[in-house]
Write a protein that holds these residues in place. Structure first.
Motif, PDB file in Angstrom:
ATOM      1  N   PHE A  11      -2.540   7.936   1.853  1.00  0.00           N
ATOM      2  CA  PHE A  11      -1.888   7.201   0.770  1.00  0.00           C
ATOM      3  C   PHE A  11      -1.666   8.056  -0.469  1.00  0.00           C
ATOM      4  CE2 PHE A  11      -3.723   2.736   1.958  1.00  0.00           C
ATOM      5  CZ  PHE A  11      -2.938   2.743   3.088  1.00  0.00           C
ATOM      6  N   CYS A  12      -0.465   7.958  -1.023  1.00  0.00           N
ATOM      7  CA  CYS A  12      -0.237   8.563  -2.332  1.00  0.00           C
ATOM      8  C   CYS A  12      -0.753   7.572  -3.371  1.00  0.00           C
ATOM      9  CB  CYS A  12       1.247   8.828  -2.529  1.00  0.00           C
ATOM     10  SG  CYS A  12       2.224   7.327  -2.485  1.00  0.00           S
ATOM     11  N   PHE A  13      -0.749   7.989  -4.608  1.00  0.00           N
ATOM     12  CA  PHE A  13      -1.259   7.160  -5.697  1.00  0.00           C
ATOM     13  C   PHE A  13      -0.605   5.771  -5.728  1.00  0.00           C
ATOM     14  CE2 PHE A  13       0.545   6.053  -9.884  1.00  0.00           C
ATOM     15  CZ  PHE A  13      -0.575   5.495 -10.486  1.00  0.00           C
ATOM     16  N   GLY A  14       0.734   5.759  -5.594  1.00  0.00           N
ATOM     17  CA  GLY A  14       1.474   4.502  -5.717  1.00  0.00           C
ATOM     18  C   GLY A  14       1.181   3.534  -4.579  1.00  0.00           C
ATOM     19  N   VAL A  15       1.074   4.077  -3.367  1.00  0.00           N
ATOM     20  CA  VAL A  15       0.813   3.227  -2.202  1.00  0.00           C
ATOM     21  C   VAL A  15      -0.625   2.688  -2.259  1.00  0.00           C
ATOM     22  CG1 VAL A  15       0.579   3.238   0.319  1.00  0.00           C
ATOM     23  CG2 VAL A  15       2.576   4.278  -0.739  1.00  0.00           C
ATOM     24  N   GLN A  16      -1.553   3.561  -2.628  1.00  0.00           N
ATOM     25  CA  GLN A  16      -2.961   3.134  -2.758  1.00  0.00           C
ATOM     26  C   GLN A  16      -3.064   1.985  -3.762  1.00  0.00           C
ATOM     27  OE1 GLN A  16      -5.922   4.587  -1.087  1.00  0.00           O
ATOM     28  NE2 GLN A  16      -6.446   2.528  -1.746  1.00  0.00           N
ATOM     29  N   ARG A  74       6.054  -4.410  -3.781  1.00  0.00           N
ATOM     30  CA  ARG A  74       5.470  -3.150  -3.291  1.00  0.00           C
ATOM     31  C   ARG A  74       5.883  -1.950  -4.142  1.00  0.00           C
ATOM     32  NH1 ARG A  74       8.948  -2.608   2.283  1.00  0.00           N
ATOM     33  NH2 ARG A  74      10.951  -3.006   1.333  1.00  0.00           N
ATOM     34  N   ALA A  75       5.321  -0.798  -3.797  1.00  0.00           N
ATOM     35  CA  ALA A  75       5.501   0.414  -4.610  1.00  0.00           C
ATOM     36  C   ALA A  75       6.966   0.817  -4.802  1.00  0.00           C
ATOM     37  CB  ALA A  75       4.721   1.572  -3.987  1.00  0.00           C
ATOM     38  N   HIS A  76       7.824   0.523  -3.799  1.00  0.00           N
ATOM     39  CA  HIS A  76       9.249   0.878  -3.887  1.00  0.00           C
ATOM     40  C   HIS A  76       9.976   0.217  -5.051  1.00  0.00           C
ATOM     41  CE1 HIS A  76       9.075   2.625  -0.021  1.00  0.00           C
ATOM     42  NE2 HIS A  76       9.122   1.531   0.693  1.00  0.00           N
ATOM     43  N   THR A  97       4.889  -2.181  -8.293  1.00  0.00           N
ATOM     44  CA  THR A  97       5.876  -1.089  -8.295  1.00  0.00           C
ATOM     45  C   THR A  97       5.191   0.178  -8.807  1.00  0.00           C
ATOM     46  OG1 THR A  97       7.621  -2.672  -8.851  1.00  0.00           O
ATOM     47  CG2 THR A  97       8.117  -0.345  -9.215  1.00  0.00           C
ATOM     48  N   CYS A  98       5.401   1.289  -8.110  1.00  0.00           N
ATOM     49  CA  CYS A  98       4.794   2.545  -8.559  1.00  0.00           C
ATOM     50  C   CYS A  98       5.317   2.878  -9.971  1.00  0.00           C
ATOM     51  CB  CYS A  98       5.159   3.660  -7.589  1.00  0.00           C
ATOM     52  SG  CYS A  98       4.525   5.243  -8.140  1.00  0.00           S
ATOM     53  N   PRO A  99       4.448   3.262 -10.890  1.00  0.00           N
ATOM     54  CA  PRO A  99       4.910   3.573 -12.248  1.00  0.00           C
ATOM     55  C   PRO A  99       6.003   4.645 -12.289  1.00  0.00           C
ATOM     56  CG  PRO A  99       2.511   3.592 -12.127  1.00  0.00           C
ATOM     57  CD  PRO A  99       3.003   3.408 -10.729  1.00  0.00           C
ATOM     58  N   PHE A 100       6.014   5.534 -11.313  1.00  0.00           N
ATOM     59  CA  PHE A 100       7.060   6.572 -11.293  1.00  0.00           C
ATOM     60  C   PHE A 100       8.427   5.957 -10.972  1.00  0.00           C
ATOM     61  CE2 PHE A 100       3.307   9.272  -9.849  1.00  0.00           C
ATOM     62  CZ  PHE A 100       3.020   9.688 -11.137  1.00  0.00           C
ATOM     63  N   VAL A 101       8.412   4.918 -10.137  1.00  0.00           N
ATOM     64  CA  VAL A 101       9.662   4.231  -9.799  1.00  0.00           C
ATOM     65  C   VAL A 101      10.094   3.356 -10.989  1.00  0.00           C
ATOM     66  CG1 VAL A 101      10.757   2.595  -8.209  1.00  0.00           C
ATOM     67  CG2 VAL A 101       9.085   4.238  -7.336  1.00  0.00           C
ATOM     68  N   ARG A 102       9.106   2.721 -11.604  1.00  0.00           N
ATOM     69  CA  ARG A 102       9.388   1.864 -12.773  1.00  0.00           C
ATOM     70  C   ARG A 102      10.056   2.682 -13.887  1.00  0.00           C
ATOM     71  NH1 ARG A 102      11.202  -1.882 -14.189  1.00  0.00           N
ATOM     72  NH2 ARG A 102      10.349  -3.517 -15.494  1.00  0.00           N
ATOM     73  N   GLN A 165      15.988   9.679  -6.098  1.00  0.00           N
ATOM     74  CA  GLN A 165      14.982   8.881  -5.380  1.00  0.00           C
ATOM     75  C   GLN A 165      13.683   9.688  -5.440  1.00  0.00           C
ATOM     76  OE1 GLN A 165      16.308   8.017  -1.386  1.00  0.00           O
ATOM     77  NE2 GLN A 165      14.300   7.271  -0.758  1.00  0.00           N
ATOM     78  N   THR A 166      12.556   9.025  -5.575  1.00  0.00           N
ATOM     79  CA  THR A 166      11.304   9.774  -5.817  1.00  0.00           C
ATOM     80  C   THR A 166      10.932  10.728  -4.679  1.00  0.00           C
ATOM     81  OG1 THR A 166      10.062   7.916  -4.931  1.00  0.00           O
ATOM     82  CG2 THR A 166      10.223   8.058  -7.326  1.00  0.00           C
ATOM     83  N   THR A 167      11.351  10.379  -3.452  1.00  0.00           N
ATOM     84  CA  THR A 167      10.918  11.196  -2.314  1.00  0.00           C
ATOM     85  C   THR A 167      11.993  12.175  -1.836  1.00  0.00           C
ATOM     86  OG1 THR A 167      11.542   9.308  -0.969  1.00  0.00           O
ATOM     87  CG2 THR A 167       9.202   9.580  -1.398  1.00  0.00           C
ATOM     88  N   PHE A 168      13.014  12.400  -2.650  1.00  0.00           N
ATOM     89  CA  PHE A 168      14.089  13.309  -2.225  1.00  0.00           C
ATOM     90  C   PHE A 168      13.621  14.764  -2.264  1.00  0.00           C
ATOM     91  CE2 PHE A 168      18.428  15.007  -2.049  1.00  0.00           C
ATOM     92  CZ  PHE A 168      18.979  14.152  -1.118  1.00  0.00           C
ATOM     93  N   ILE A 193      12.004  13.143  -9.094  1.00  0.00           N
ATOM     94  CA  ILE A 193      11.302  13.305  -7.811  1.00  0.00           C
ATOM     95  C   ILE A 193       9.798  13.293  -8.088  1.00  0.00           C
ATOM     96  CG2 ILE A 193      10.837  14.934  -5.916  1.00  0.00           C
ATOM     97  CD1 ILE A 193      13.734  15.924  -6.264  1.00  0.00           C
ATOM     98  N   CYS A 194       9.071  12.611  -7.211  1.00  0.00           N
ATOM     99  CA  CYS A 194       7.618  12.541  -7.376  1.00  0.00           C
ATOM    100  C   CYS A 194       6.996  13.731  -6.656  1.00  0.00           C
ATOM    101  CB  CYS A 194       7.128  11.233  -6.777  1.00  0.00           C
ATOM    102  SG  CYS A 194       5.374  11.213  -6.526  1.00  0.00           S
ATOM    103  N   SER A 195       6.081  14.388  -7.325  1.00  0.00           N
ATOM    104  CA  SER A 195       5.517  15.624  -6.747  1.00  0.00           C
ATOM    105  C   SER A 195       4.630  15.359  -5.536  1.00  0.00           C
ATOM    106  CB  SER A 195       4.731  16.375  -7.810  1.00  0.00           C
ATOM    107  OG  SER A 195       3.759  15.510  -8.355  1.00  0.00           O
ATOM    108  N   ALA A 196       4.185  14.127  -5.340  1.00  0.00           N
ATOM    109  CA  ALA A 196       3.264  13.821  -4.231  1.00  0.00           C
ATOM    110  C   ALA A 196       3.860  14.220  -2.877  1.00  0.00           C
ATOM    111  CB  ALA A 196       2.926  12.338  -4.231  1.00  0.00           C
ATOM    112  N   THR A 197       5.153  13.931  -2.694  1.00  0.00           N
ATOM    113  CA  THR A 197       5.788  14.226  -1.407  1.00  0.00           C
ATOM    114  C   THR A 197       5.882  15.732  -1.185  1.00  0.00           C
ATOM    115  OG1 THR A 197       7.131  12.285  -1.807  1.00  0.00           O
ATOM    116  CG2 THR A 197       7.835  13.703  -0.021  1.00  0.00           C
ATOM    117  N   GLU A 198       6.305  16.425  -2.218  1.00  0.00           N
ATOM    118  CA  GLU A 198       6.469  17.871  -2.099  1.00  0.00           C
ATOM    119  C   GLU A 198       5.133  18.558  -1.816  1.00  0.00           C
ATOM    120  OE1 GLU A 198       8.434  19.590  -5.459  1.00  0.00           O
ATOM    121  OE2 GLU A 198       8.421  21.541  -4.468  1.00  0.00           O
TER     122      GLU A 198
HETATM  123 FE1  F3S Z   1       3.940   7.519  -4.014  1.00  0.00          FE
HETATM  124 FE2  F3S Z   1       4.832   6.606  -6.296  1.00  0.00          FE
HETATM  125 FE3  F3S Z   1       5.248   9.072  -5.626  1.00  0.00          FE
HETATM  126  S1  F3S Z   1       4.767   5.516  -4.379  1.00  0.00           S
HETATM  127  S2  F3S Z   1       5.401   9.072  -3.417  1.00  0.00           S
HETATM  128  S3  F3S Z   1       3.272   8.174  -6.043  1.00  0.00           S
HETATM  129  S4  F3S Z   1       6.706   7.712  -6.563  1.00  0.00           S
END
Ligand code: F3S
Length: 283
Positions: A11-16, A74-76, A97-102, A165-168, A193-198
């Motif tokens: 889980f990333c921060f937002g999903v957790q 949800r986080a999206h 909603t994940c704060p990064f998406v908000r 999109q955060t996961t691009f 872009i959210c750094s978690a994916t990268e």
């Molecule tokens: Fe996860 Fe939020 Fe980034 S849901 S991938 S921490 S934008």
């Protein structure tokens, strides 16, 4: 056998945060509880929550037909009209909603109000992108490929705000922005872009390049897990894609001494730990 578990697995921060929110609601004892869409792309998690009374609403019509209860976002994230709809109906809304998406919602809302049209670099069918578009008061566009970027045109007098999109993929984002920047519009670009994916992808690539076998754990519909699998497979031919321990068919061989494990953003720790324990004990 040595095991290397990716620090970024799971889980990333937002999903957790979103999953924790659902658990908090269950604990509160107030029913019925709904999530708008599955809270994570993981069937095991969704099933467990269903057993605890959490129902998944899949369409706006289902949402509109509710008379009472709590709806967890949800986080999206979601578009503004869904907030309005729930508000009008007096349904209790719990926003995960994940704060990064908000943050992206706020950007497009503000820039739209200033008269900029919005261009989102991402996948138009993804719920996160649909939600972002739902905060654009004026025209919004989505571009995902080089071809789409090349074909993109608006009136030359219009101003544009580009977000992602955060996961691009960052490199692809840069390439597409470069193509659009050459068109001469008045543009502001915000890399959202959210750094978690990268970080997860970079670590998975590094581990896969060092090990004899690589295990990628995640739901079959999870696009970020599929991407992880592709990245790892390029580095390590012996890469396995599993949803849970039952799918694991790791062949023992004297040549396999070092095994790497990573997991998509929707994979719960419990499943990752089970896989890790199994590999440790069995081999
Ligand atoms: Fe996860 Fe939020 Fe980034 S849901 S991938 S921490 S934008």
């Amino acid at each position: 056998m040595e095991i290397k578990l990716a620090k970024t697995a799971g889980f990333c921060f937002g999903v957790q945060r979103a999953v924790d929110t659902v658990h908090e609601q269950i604990k509160s004892g107030l029913t019925p509880i709904y999530t708008y869409g599955p809270i994570v792309h993981n069937e095991t998690v969704v099933k467990e929550l269903e057993e605890q009374g959490v129902c998944v609403l899949n369409t706006k019509e289902e949402l509109a037909s509710l008379e009472q209860g709590t709806v967890i976002i949800r986080a999206h994230g979601i578009g503004k009209e869904i907030y309005d709809l729930l508000g009008k109906k007096g349904i209790n809304l719990v926003d995960a909603t994940c704060p990064f998406v908000r943050k992206i919602h706020r950007i497009v809302e503000q820039e739209g109000a200033k008269g900029r049209q919005i261009l989102i670099i991402g996948n138009a069918k993804h719920p996160e992108v649909e939600g972002i578009r739902g905060w654009c008061s004026g025209p919004s566009y989505v571009v995902e490929s080089v071809e789409e970027a090349q074909n993109f045109t608006i009136n030359s007098s219009e101003k544009l705000c580009i977000v992602s999109q955060t996961t691009f993929n960052y490199n692809k984002f840069k390439d597409l922005v470069e193509i659009i920047s050459k068109k001469g519009y008045d543009i502001i670009v915000l890399n959202t872009i959210c750094s978690a994916t990268e970080e997860r992808q970079t670590e998975a690539k590094e581990i896969a390049s060092q090990v004899d076998a690589m295990i990628v754990v995640g739901g079959s519909h999870s696009s970020n897990t599929q991407k992880l699998f592709e990245i790892c497979k390029k580095e390590c031919e012996n890469t396995y894609y599993i949803q849970s321990l039952e799918d694991l068919d790791l062949k023992t061989s004297p040549s396999i001494r070092y095994v790497g494990i990573t997991a998509g953003a929707s994979t719960p720790n419990k499943i990752i730990e089970e896989v890790q324990k199994h590999v440790r004990v069995k081999f």
